[in-house]
Motif scaffolding. Structure first.
Motif, PDB file in Angstrom:
ATOM      1  N   GLY A 190     -24.127  -1.840  28.081  1.00  0.00           N
ATOM      2  CA  GLY A 190     -24.252  -1.987  26.640  1.00  0.00           C
ATOM      3  C   GLY A 190     -23.024  -2.633  26.028  1.00  0.00           C
ATOM      4  O   GLY A 190     -23.134  -3.431  25.081  1.00  0.00           O
ATOM      5  N   TRP A 191     -21.843  -2.318  26.566  1.00  0.00           N
ATOM      6  CA  TRP A 191     -20.596  -2.915  26.067  1.00  0.00           C
ATOM      7  C   TRP A 191     -20.596  -4.424  26.271  1.00  0.00           C
ATOM      8  O   TRP A 191     -20.350  -5.178  25.326  1.00  0.00           O
ATOM      9  N   TYR A 192     -20.883  -4.885  27.495  1.00  0.00           N
ATOM     10  CA  TYR A 192     -20.805  -6.339  27.692  1.00  0.00           C
ATOM     11  C   TYR A 192     -22.032  -7.070  27.159  1.00  0.00           C
ATOM     12  O   TYR A 192     -22.003  -8.288  26.991  1.00  0.00           O
ATOM     13  N   HIS A 204     -13.932  -0.423  25.147  1.00  0.00           N
ATOM     14  CA  HIS A 204     -12.606  -0.850  25.594  1.00  0.00           C
ATOM     15  C   HIS A 204     -12.280  -0.424  27.036  1.00  0.00           C
ATOM     16  O   HIS A 204     -11.276   0.259  27.293  1.00  0.00           O
ATOM     17  N   PRO A 205     -13.087  -0.800  28.021  1.00  0.00           N
ATOM     18  CA  PRO A 205     -12.745  -0.459  29.412  1.00  0.00           C
ATOM     19  C   PRO A 205     -11.531  -1.235  29.894  1.00  0.00           C
ATOM     20  O   PRO A 205     -11.321  -2.383  29.526  1.00  0.00           O
ATOM     21  N   ASP A 206     -10.732  -0.586  30.720  1.00  0.00           N
ATOM     22  CA  ASP A 206      -9.512  -1.188  31.269  1.00  0.00           C
ATOM     23  C   ASP A 206      -9.829  -1.728  32.665  1.00  0.00           C
ATOM     24  O   ASP A 206     -10.107  -0.966  33.583  1.00  0.00           O
ATOM     25  N   VAL A 207      -9.788  -3.054  32.813  1.00  0.00           N
ATOM     26  CA  VAL A 207     -10.234  -3.685  34.056  1.00  0.00           C
ATOM     27  C   VAL A 207      -9.105  -4.419  34.766  1.00  0.00           C
ATOM     28  O   VAL A 207      -9.018  -4.412  35.992  1.00  0.00           O
ATOM     29  N   ASP A 208      -8.232  -5.054  34.032  1.00  0.00           N
ATOM     30  CA  ASP A 208      -7.258  -5.962  34.629  1.00  0.00           C
ATOM     31  C   ASP A 208      -6.330  -5.249  35.609  1.00  0.00           C
ATOM     32  O   ASP A 208      -5.681  -4.259  35.278  1.00  0.00           O
ATOM     33  N   ASP A 267     -24.893 -15.002  27.717  1.00  0.00           N
ATOM     34  CA  ASP A 267     -24.774 -14.479  26.351  1.00  0.00           C
ATOM     35  C   ASP A 267     -23.953 -13.188  26.337  1.00  0.00           C
ATOM     36  O   ASP A 267     -24.135 -12.336  25.469  1.00  0.00           O
ATOM     37  N   ILE A 268     -23.024 -13.084  27.286  1.00  0.00           N
ATOM     38  CA  ILE A 268     -22.103 -11.950  27.257  1.00  0.00           C
ATOM     39  C   ILE A 268     -21.369 -11.966  25.918  1.00  0.00           C
ATOM     40  O   ILE A 268     -20.985 -13.025  25.423  1.00  0.00           O
ATOM     41  N   VAL A 269     -21.231 -10.821  25.310  1.00  0.00           N
ATOM     42  CA  VAL A 269     -20.675 -10.762  23.960  1.00  0.00           C
ATOM     43  C   VAL A 269     -19.179 -11.097  23.992  1.00  0.00           C
ATOM     44  O   VAL A 269     -18.492 -10.877  24.996  1.00  0.00           O
ATOM     45  N   GLY A 270     -18.673 -11.632  22.882  1.00  0.00           N
ATOM     46  CA  GLY A 270     -17.316 -12.158  22.843  1.00  0.00           C
ATOM     47  C   GLY A 270     -16.234 -11.180  23.240  1.00  0.00           C
ATOM     48  O   GLY A 270     -15.309 -11.535  23.980  1.00  0.00           O
ATOM     49  N   HIS A 271     -16.338  -9.906  22.772  1.00  0.00           N
ATOM     50  CA  HIS A 271     -15.260  -8.963  23.091  1.00  0.00           C
ATOM     51  C   HIS A 271     -15.195  -8.679  24.591  1.00  0.00           C
ATOM     52  O   HIS A 271     -14.115  -8.437  25.127  1.00  0.00           O
ATOM     53  N   ALA A 272     -16.348  -8.692  25.265  1.00  0.00           N
ATOM     54  CA  ALA A 272     -16.355  -8.471  26.713  1.00  0.00           C
ATOM     55  C   ALA A 272     -15.931  -9.731  27.454  1.00  0.00           C
ATOM     56  O   ALA A 272     -15.212  -9.654  28.473  1.00  0.00           O
ATOM     57  N   ASP A 284     -13.806 -11.969  26.445  1.00  0.00           N
ATOM     58  CA  ASP A 284     -12.356 -12.093  26.339  1.00  0.00           C
ATOM     59  C   ASP A 284     -11.640 -11.196  27.342  1.00  0.00           C
ATOM     60  O   ASP A 284     -10.606 -11.580  27.903  1.00  0.00           O
ATOM     61  N   VAL A 285     -12.189 -10.006  27.570  1.00  0.00           N
ATOM     62  CA  VAL A 285     -11.576  -9.088  28.529  1.00  0.00           C
ATOM     63  C   VAL A 285     -11.821  -9.546  29.967  1.00  0.00           C
ATOM     64  O   VAL A 285     -10.896  -9.673  30.771  1.00  0.00           O
ATOM     65  N   LEU A 286     -13.089  -9.812  30.296  1.00  0.00           N
ATOM     66  CA  LEU A 286     -13.454 -10.072  31.693  1.00  0.00           C
ATOM     67  C   LEU A 286     -13.025 -11.450  32.167  1.00  0.00           C
ATOM     68  O   LEU A 286     -12.700 -11.629  33.351  1.00  0.00           O
ATOM     69  N   ALA A 287     -13.013 -12.436  31.288  1.00  0.00           N
ATOM     70  CA  ALA A 287     -12.623 -13.787  31.695  1.00  0.00           C
ATOM     71  C   ALA A 287     -11.163 -13.835  32.119  1.00  0.00           C
ATOM     72  O   ALA A 287     -10.775 -14.687  32.936  1.00  0.00           O
ATOM     73  N   ASN A 288     -10.354 -12.939  31.573  1.00  0.00           N
ATOM     74  CA  ASN A 288      -8.927 -12.932  31.888  1.00  0.00           C
ATOM     75  C   ASN A 288      -8.517 -11.795  32.812  1.00  0.00           C
ATOM     76  O   ASN A 288      -7.339 -11.672  33.155  1.00  0.00           O
ATOM     77  N   ALA A 289      -9.476 -10.946  33.192  1.00  0.00           N
ATOM     78  CA  ALA A 289      -9.159  -9.789  34.027  1.00  0.00           C
ATOM     79  C   ALA A 289      -9.113 -10.165  35.500  1.00  0.00           C
ATOM     80  O   ALA A 289      -9.816 -11.082  35.951  1.00  0.00           O
ATOM     81  N   ARG A 290      -8.306  -9.445  36.228  1.00  0.00           N
ATOM     82  CA  ARG A 290      -8.225  -9.623  37.674  1.00  0.00           C
ATOM     83  C   ARG A 290      -8.288  -8.247  38.339  1.00  0.00           C
ATOM     84  O   ARG A 290      -7.252  -7.655  38.660  1.00  0.00           O
ATOM     85  N   PRO A 291      -9.492  -7.703  38.529  1.00  0.00           N
ATOM     86  CA  PRO A 291      -9.568  -6.429  39.248  1.00  0.00           C
ATOM     87  C   PRO A 291      -8.936  -6.574  40.628  1.00  0.00           C
ATOM     88  O   PRO A 291      -9.028  -7.640  41.262  1.00  0.00           O
ATOM     89  N   SER A 292      -8.277  -5.533  41.100  1.00  0.00           N
ATOM     90  CA  SER A 292      -7.639  -5.614  42.413  1.00  0.00           C
ATOM     91  C   SER A 292      -8.656  -5.492  43.543  1.00  0.00           C
ATOM     92  O   SER A 292      -8.477  -6.068  44.625  1.00  0.00           O
TER      93      SER A 292
END
Length: 432
Positions: free
Chosen positions: A124-126, A136-140, A171-176, A178-186
């Motif tokens: 639902g968030w993304y 506001h999940p923490d992914v990076d 059509d991923i929503v903008g707030h998600a 912005d987070v996921l495009a720049n995140a680097r999960p380990s």
């Protein structure tokens, strides 16, 4: 004239409306009621944003919605703005097609720690659902564990693993984004209690995991049964297992690994004030393919845990509910005289989007048998009068088209739309 109210504007709701049109012809008025100002339910907020071809089914629903004898009545909360008993006095039949939008709770120690999220909330968030806009999940840089061996778990892992370029046309929503495009999960780990022969992953979705820019799947060949045992599987399942065998034959050569950890039963989540690791118990299968703990336990790093273990239909006041199955109590769709359930609200979260179509037609046929002629009830005129007295600002499908146009016009480059994630924004957009 038959007056039928359908609660829920997702696939089950629109297929039931279509079925009622065909069953009763011009002798029916259908109101599709939804608490959101926007229609399409699961299609909008559940289907993965990078699966635009699946979302195209909404064009079929739009054709139904624009018929003179079908109306979308959005921004109306059943149980709050109007009750089920009130609807039953206004309509010949009321059909609950609310889906199963709530998470099945992860009932292990630490399951309520910060950093543990259910798939309904995360998806639902993304996807921009207003209920989860502030997640506001923490992914990076984090180790992510996805619990589940179905397509929802695959969707979550794939969206987490994709680059901004791969997500740009969705059509991923903008707030998600912005987070996921720049995140680097380990690391991303998919955890399942059973093995490859018990997965509920379809070949198309599983195959996508092997075609990502920065991530590659990792499967241990020791988890795979002898290849000759694949012959007992149906063709689709066999193709999925063959893909797992292909993954196992390759060494991941990309910076992010998506690891399949089979035969691993979650038993606890630990951490100092928030999730840091998932404790699992190694399992084996009995002769009925049920998982049995072996007593061997180990920890998997997990700063974010997304639980994809199933969904439930939220209860509605005055409607019998089956707590065990997480859906409305019904017998072949009948809850009580004049009150029915269709789709996941009837049978639980099983099947595909198209599975809801025969459900809708079954309910329409049942209404025709149970109610051989209409009772002359007030229908939508009565609903409008009631909601008007209560100050409810009903949203029509024409209003939705204005919201739709605004979302499309605000899309980032290459994306089909930028969804509004707050109800107030949706309501304002319909004025434009």
């Amino acid at each position: 004239m038959y007056h039928i109210a359908i609660i829920g504007s997702g696939p089950a709701g629109y297929y039931t409306a279509e079925a009622c049109q065909k069953q009763f012809g011009d002798n029916v008025h259908v109101d599709i009621i939804d608490r959101m100002p926007v229609p399409f339910g699961l299609i909008r907020s559940g289907v993965a944003p990078d699966h635009q071809s699946i979302k195209g089914v909404s064009r079929r629903y739009e054709a139904i919605a624009l018929c003179d004898n079908v109306r979308f009545a959005g921004h109306v909360s059943v149980g709050q703005d109007v009750t089920i008993p009130e609807l039953q006095t206004l309509y010949d039949a009321v059909v609950l097609a609310t889906g199963a939008p709530s998470d099945t709770k992860l009932t292990i120690a630490g399951g309520d720690l910060p950093g543990v999220i259910g798939s309904a909330a995360f998806v639902g968030w993304y996807n921009g659902h207003p209920d989860f806009a502030e997640l506001h999940p923490d992914v990076d840089g984090k180790a992510v564990v996805v619990i589940g061996n179905g397509n929802v778990a695959l969707d979550v892992a794939r969206i987490l693993a994709k680059t901004g370029t791969e997500l740009s046309g969705s059509d991923i929503v903008g707030h998600a984004y912005d987070v996921l495009a720049n995140a680097r999960p380990s690391r991303i780990t998919l955890v399942g209690r059973r093995g490859p022969h018990q997965i509920a992953m379809t070949p198309k979705e599983l195959g996508e995991l092997g075609m990502l820019e920065r991530a590659a799947p990792l499967v241990s060949s020791s988890d795979l049964p002898p290849v000759e045992e694949d012959a007992h599987l149906d063709s689709g399942h066999r193709k999925s297992v063959q893909l797992l065998r292909q993954f196992a034959a390759k060494t991941p050569d990309k910076p992010l690994v998506v690891e399949f950890d089979f035969f691993a039963m979650p038993v606890a989540i630990e951490g100092n004030g928030r999730a840091e690791r998932l404790i699992v118990e190694r399992t084996t299968l009995d002769d009925q393919n049920r998982s049995i703990g072996t007593g061997e336990r180990y920890a998997i790093p997990a700063n974010l845990v997304v639980s994809c273990i199933g969904y439930r239909t939220p209860p509605i006041p005055d409607v019998p509910y089956d707590e065990t199955l997480g859906r409305f109590a019904n017998v072949d769709g009948l809850i009580a005289p004049g009150l029915y359930a269709a789709g996941w609200a009837r049978r639980g979260p099983t099947g595909t989007i198209g599975t809801n179509k025969p459900d809708g037609f079954m309910i329409a046929e049942r209404i025709a048998v149970d109610i051989p002629k209409p009772a002359g009830k007030a229908g939508r005129e009565g609903l409008d009068a009631l909601l008007g007295k209560r100050g409810v600002d009903l949203v029509t499908f024409r209003d939705w088209q204005k919201i739709d146009l605004a979302e499309v016009s605000h899309a980032r480059d290459g994306a089909p739309r930028e969804k509004f994630v707050h109800v107030e924004e949706m309501m304002a957009a319909r004025e434009g």
